[in-house]
Design a protein around this motif. Structure first.
Motif, PDB file in Angstrom:
ATOM      1  N   GLN A   1       0.845  -1.188   0.000  1.00 54.77           N
ATOM      2  CA  GLN A   1       0.000   0.000   0.000  1.00 54.77           C
ATOM      3  C   GLN A   1       0.880   1.236   0.000  1.00 54.77           C
ATOM      4  O   GLN A   1       1.732   1.403   0.864  1.00 54.77           O
ATOM      5  CB  GLN A   1      -0.915   0.010   1.225  1.00 54.77           C
ATOM      6  N   HIS A   2       0.674   2.091  -1.001  1.00 53.15           N
ATOM      7  CA  HIS A   2       1.484   3.304  -1.114  1.00 53.15           C
ATOM      8  C   HIS A   2       1.239   4.187   0.110  1.00 53.15           C
ATOM      9  O   HIS A   2       0.096   4.473   0.472  1.00 53.15           O
ATOM     10  CB  HIS A   2       1.117   4.051  -2.398  1.00 53.15           C
ATOM     11  N   LYS A   3       2.332   4.608   0.758  1.00 56.88           N
ATOM     12  CA  LYS A   3       2.203   5.318   2.031  1.00 56.88           C
ATOM     13  C   LYS A   3       1.478   6.649   1.874  1.00 56.88           C
ATOM     14  O   LYS A   3       0.669   7.042   2.720  1.00 56.88           O
ATOM     15  CB  LYS A   3       3.582   5.545   2.657  1.00 56.88           C
ATOM     16  N   ILE A   4       1.750   7.363   0.799  1.00 58.00           N
ATOM     17  CA  ILE A   4       1.173   8.705   0.638  1.00 58.00           C
ATOM     18  C   ILE A   4      -0.264   8.640   0.126  1.00 58.00           C
ATOM     19  O   ILE A   4      -1.169   9.274   0.678  1.00 58.00           O
ATOM     20  CB  ILE A   4       2.053   9.564  -0.287  1.00 58.00           C
ATOM     21  N   SER A   5      -0.492   7.859  -0.917  1.00 62.85           N
ATOM     22  CA  SER A   5      -1.827   7.852  -1.538  1.00 62.85           C
ATOM     23  C   SER A   5      -2.799   6.885  -0.867  1.00 62.85           C
ATOM     24  O   SER A   5      -4.011   7.066  -0.936  1.00 62.85           O
ATOM     25  CB  SER A   5      -1.708   7.482  -3.021  1.00 62.85           C
ATOM     26  N   GLY A   6      -2.258   5.820  -0.226  1.00 60.34           N
ATOM     27  CA  GLY A   6      -3.126   4.800   0.347  1.00 60.34           C
ATOM     28  C   GLY A   6      -3.603   3.774  -0.664  1.00 60.34           C
ATOM     29  O   GLY A   6      -4.309   2.832  -0.314  1.00 60.34           O
ATOM     30  N   ASN A   7      -3.216   3.932  -1.934  1.00 60.13           N
ATOM     31  CA  ASN A   7      -3.602   2.975  -2.974  1.00 60.13           C
ATOM     32  C   ASN A   7      -2.654   1.780  -2.979  1.00 60.13           C
ATOM     33  O   ASN A   7      -1.528   1.865  -2.486  1.00 60.13           O
ATOM     34  CB  ASN A   7      -3.591   3.647  -4.345  1.00 60.13           C
ATOM     35  N   SER A   8      -3.111   0.682  -3.568  1.00 58.38           N
ATOM     36  CA  SER A   8      -2.343  -0.562  -3.549  1.00 58.38           C
ATOM     37  C   SER A   8      -1.727  -0.880  -4.898  1.00 58.38           C
ATOM     38  O   SER A   8      -2.337  -0.654  -5.952  1.00 58.38           O
ATOM     39  CB  SER A   8      -3.234  -1.731  -3.108  1.00 58.38           C
ATOM     40  N   LEU A   9      -0.528  -1.433  -4.845  1.00 62.03           N
ATOM     41  CA  LEU A   9       0.187  -1.864  -6.044  1.00 62.03           C
ATOM     42  C   LEU A   9      -0.518  -3.067  -6.648  1.00 62.03           C
ATOM     43  O   LEU A   9      -0.816  -4.034  -5.940  1.00 62.03           O
ATOM     44  CB  LEU A   9       1.621  -2.230  -5.673  1.00 62.03           C
ATOM     45  N   GLY A  10      -0.772  -3.032  -7.960  1.00 56.14           N
ATOM     46  CA  GLY A  10      -1.454  -4.161  -8.562  1.00 56.14           C
ATOM     47  C   GLY A  10      -1.558  -4.063 -10.074  1.00 56.14           C
ATOM     48  O   GLY A  10      -0.912  -3.240 -10.724  1.00 56.14           O
ATOM     49  N   ILE A  11      -2.377  -4.951 -10.608  1.00 59.57           N
ATOM     50  CA  ILE A  11      -2.705  -4.944 -12.023  1.00 59.57           C
ATOM     51  C   ILE A  11      -4.220  -4.837 -12.139  1.00 59.57           C
ATOM     52  O   ILE A  11      -4.939  -5.012 -11.149  1.00 59.57           O
ATOM     53  CB  ILE A  11      -2.178  -6.209 -12.750  1.00 59.57           C
ATOM     54  N   CYS A  12      -4.707  -4.582 -13.346  1.00 57.33           N
ATOM     55  CA  CYS A  12      -6.128  -4.263 -13.489  1.00 57.33           C
ATOM     56  C   CYS A  12      -6.758  -5.055 -14.633  1.00 57.33           C
ATOM     57  O   CYS A  12      -6.347  -4.927 -15.799  1.00 57.33           O
ATOM     58  CB  CYS A  12      -6.286  -2.765 -13.739  1.00 57.33           C
ATOM     59  N   ASN A  13      -7.743  -5.903 -14.284  1.00 55.25           N
ATOM     60  CA  ASN A  13      -8.497  -6.613 -15.315  1.00 55.25           C
ATOM     61  C   ASN A  13      -9.737  -5.813 -15.694  1.00 55.25           C
ATOM     62  O   ASN A  13     -10.208  -4.956 -14.930  1.00 55.25           O
ATOM     63  CB  ASN A  13      -8.868  -8.023 -14.839  1.00 55.25           C
ATOM     64  N   TYR A  14     -10.269  -6.092 -16.860  1.00 52.77           N
ATOM     65  CA  TYR A  14     -11.521  -5.460 -17.291  1.00 52.77           C
ATOM     66  C   TYR A  14     -12.218  -6.401 -18.257  1.00 52.77           C
ATOM     67  O   TYR A  14     -11.618  -7.325 -18.820  1.00 52.77           O
ATOM     68  CB  TYR A  14     -11.252  -4.105 -17.959  1.00 52.77           C
ATOM     69  N   SER A  15     -13.511  -6.208 -18.401  1.00 53.73           N
ATOM     70  CA  SER A  15     -14.303  -7.034 -19.326  1.00 53.73           C
ATOM     71  C   SER A  15     -14.655  -6.229 -20.570  1.00 53.73           C
ATOM     72  O   SER A  15     -14.774  -5.003 -20.526  1.00 53.73           O
ATOM     73  CB  SER A  15     -15.571  -7.546 -18.644  1.00 53.73           C
ATOM     74  N   GLN A  16     -14.804  -6.945 -21.643  1.00 52.70           N
ATOM     75  CA  GLN A  16     -15.111  -6.300 -22.932  1.00 52.70           C
ATOM     76  C   GLN A  16     -16.101  -7.167 -23.701  1.00 52.70           C
ATOM     77  O   GLN A  16     -15.936  -8.379 -23.806  1.00 52.70           O
ATOM     78  CB  GLN A  16     -13.821  -6.126 -23.738  1.00 52.70           C
ATOM     79  N   GLN A  17     -17.148  -6.531 -24.201  1.00 54.57           N
ATOM     80  CA  GLN A  17     -18.149  -7.253 -24.975  1.00 54.57           C
ATOM     81  C   GLN A  17     -17.686  -7.330 -26.429  1.00 54.57           C
ATOM     82  O   GLN A  17     -17.463  -6.298 -27.081  1.00 54.57           O
ATOM     83  CB  GLN A  17     -19.506  -6.538 -24.885  1.00 54.57           C
ATOM     84  N   VAL A  18     -17.519  -8.537 -26.913  1.00 55.71           N
ATOM     85  CA  VAL A  18     -17.074  -8.747 -28.295  1.00 55.71           C
ATOM     86  C   VAL A  18     -18.263  -9.270 -29.105  1.00 55.71           C
ATOM     87  O   VAL A  18     -18.842 -10.304 -28.793  1.00 55.71           O
ATOM     88  CB  VAL A  18     -15.893  -9.745 -28.360  1.00 55.71           C
TER      89      VAL A  18
END
Length: 335
Positions: free
Chosen positions: A205-222
């Motif tokens: 968890q980033h000390k200043i922002s409070g956000n977490s290190l990670g990757i991001c999935n998303y869905s897409q309609q094909v």
């Protein structure tokens, strides 16, 4: 007369003794005075009181408010007051005092047979305490330095990617320490203040922002035809190299630690250890999966730009591990 009276010390010592203790008149040296006092019932009471204190003595680590100097002084005094002069018996009492703290208990027990004196006991335990101060504990603040470049893993709260997730960027910044390179480290499903082991599942968890290190999935309609479509699951790509983007607000945040130079090593995670960090993807193209792709955190020479500023890219990849995948974890403050 001087020989037996120790220059008046004997009379001084006798004058300090409580009058309820009756002394024979023939005492003419300090050794005889000591032996007489040891036979008195009050000395027996004194020893028994101190033995009970010895049996209930508990070590408190300095990070929990303890004071090692006071503890050693108390232990030494109790040995003296109870006439515990045998080093084997001293070691048993000392080990018992560590019983509430498994790390100190275990490490001291390992080296007990090599301790032959009180000085060696104190020196051995002080080394254990120094070693423990470098162990990374759940909730500690750490920095991750990229070994190949000497630059720190960094994020800036209000600076976002212009591609992919458009989340807060992650990059390797200065080779000099920067507050934006501070991260809290947590054991997932662990207890606060637990020691962190290799193979642990952790989050940053980033000390200043409070956000977490990670990757991001998303869905897409094909859409395959006018009447047929299908949902596919993907991961945002890094801005330059087209690997998996790493950001500071991902929806997948569980990392695993491995020692990069000691295969299958299992032990405590310590400051300045060289590690690899991996993350297992929760989705494949068809949806949630238990057998997701494992990818490793990497920084490399590829750069990306935002406005007029240039940054060194940090990504996740599934290629062969190399020196660009090595990170030195530095303890900034133990929890």
């Amino acid at each position: 007369m001087m020989k037996y009276n120790y220059g008046g010390f004997l009379n001084t010592a006798k004058s300090l003794i409580n009058p309820i203790i009756k002394l024979p008149t023939e005492i003419n040296d300090l050794e005889k005075l000591r032996d007489i006092l040891k036979k008195d019932i009050t000395f027996t009471l004194f020893k028994n009181v101190n033995k009970r204190k010895f049996q209930s003595l508990k070590y408190i680590p300095e990070r929990d408010g303890g004071d090692n100097l006071k503890f050693f002084t108390c232990f030494h005094n109790l040995c003296y007051n109870t006439e515990t002069n045998d080093i084997e018996e001293q070691k048993e009492y000392f080990l018992k005092a560590l019983n509430d703290h498994p790390y100190f208990f275990t490490e001291f027990y390992k080296g007990m047979n090599n301790i032959k004196s009180m000085d060696e006991l104190i020196k051995a335990f002080d080394e254990i305490v120094m070693d423990e101060s470098n162990i990374i504990i759940d909730g500690s603040i750490v920095a991750l330095k990229h070994v190949a470049t000497g630059k720190y893993l960094t994020s800036i709260d209000n600076l976002h990617y212009t591609t992919g997730s458009e989340g807060p960027i992650v990059y390797t910044g200065n080779s000099r320490f920067d507050p934006n390179a501070c991260w809290y480290i947590f054991v997932n499903n662990g207890k606060y203040n637990d020691y962190i082991y290799t193979k642990s599942d952790i989050s940053f968890q980033h000390k200043i922002s409070g956000n977490s290190l990670g990757i991001c999935n998303y869905s897409q309609q094909v859409r395959y035809s006018r009447h047929l479509s299908r949902t596919q699951y993907k991961y945002h790509k890094s801005p330059s190299s087209n690997h998996t983007e790493v950001n500071c607000d991902g929806n997948e945040r569980e990392w695993k630690i491995d020692y990069s130079r000691l295969e299958n090593y299992e032990g405590y995670l310590k400051s300045n250890d060289i590690i690899n960090l991996s993350i297992k993807k929760s989705f494949d193209i068809n949806g949630h999966t238990q057998d997701g792709q494992v990818e490793f955190l990497r920084s490399h020479d590829v750069q990306f730009t935002i406005g007029n500023d240039t940054f060194q890219e940090v990504v996740c990849h599934n290629e062969r591990l190399a020196e660009n995948d090595e990170w030195c974890i530095e303890l900034i403050r133990q929890a």
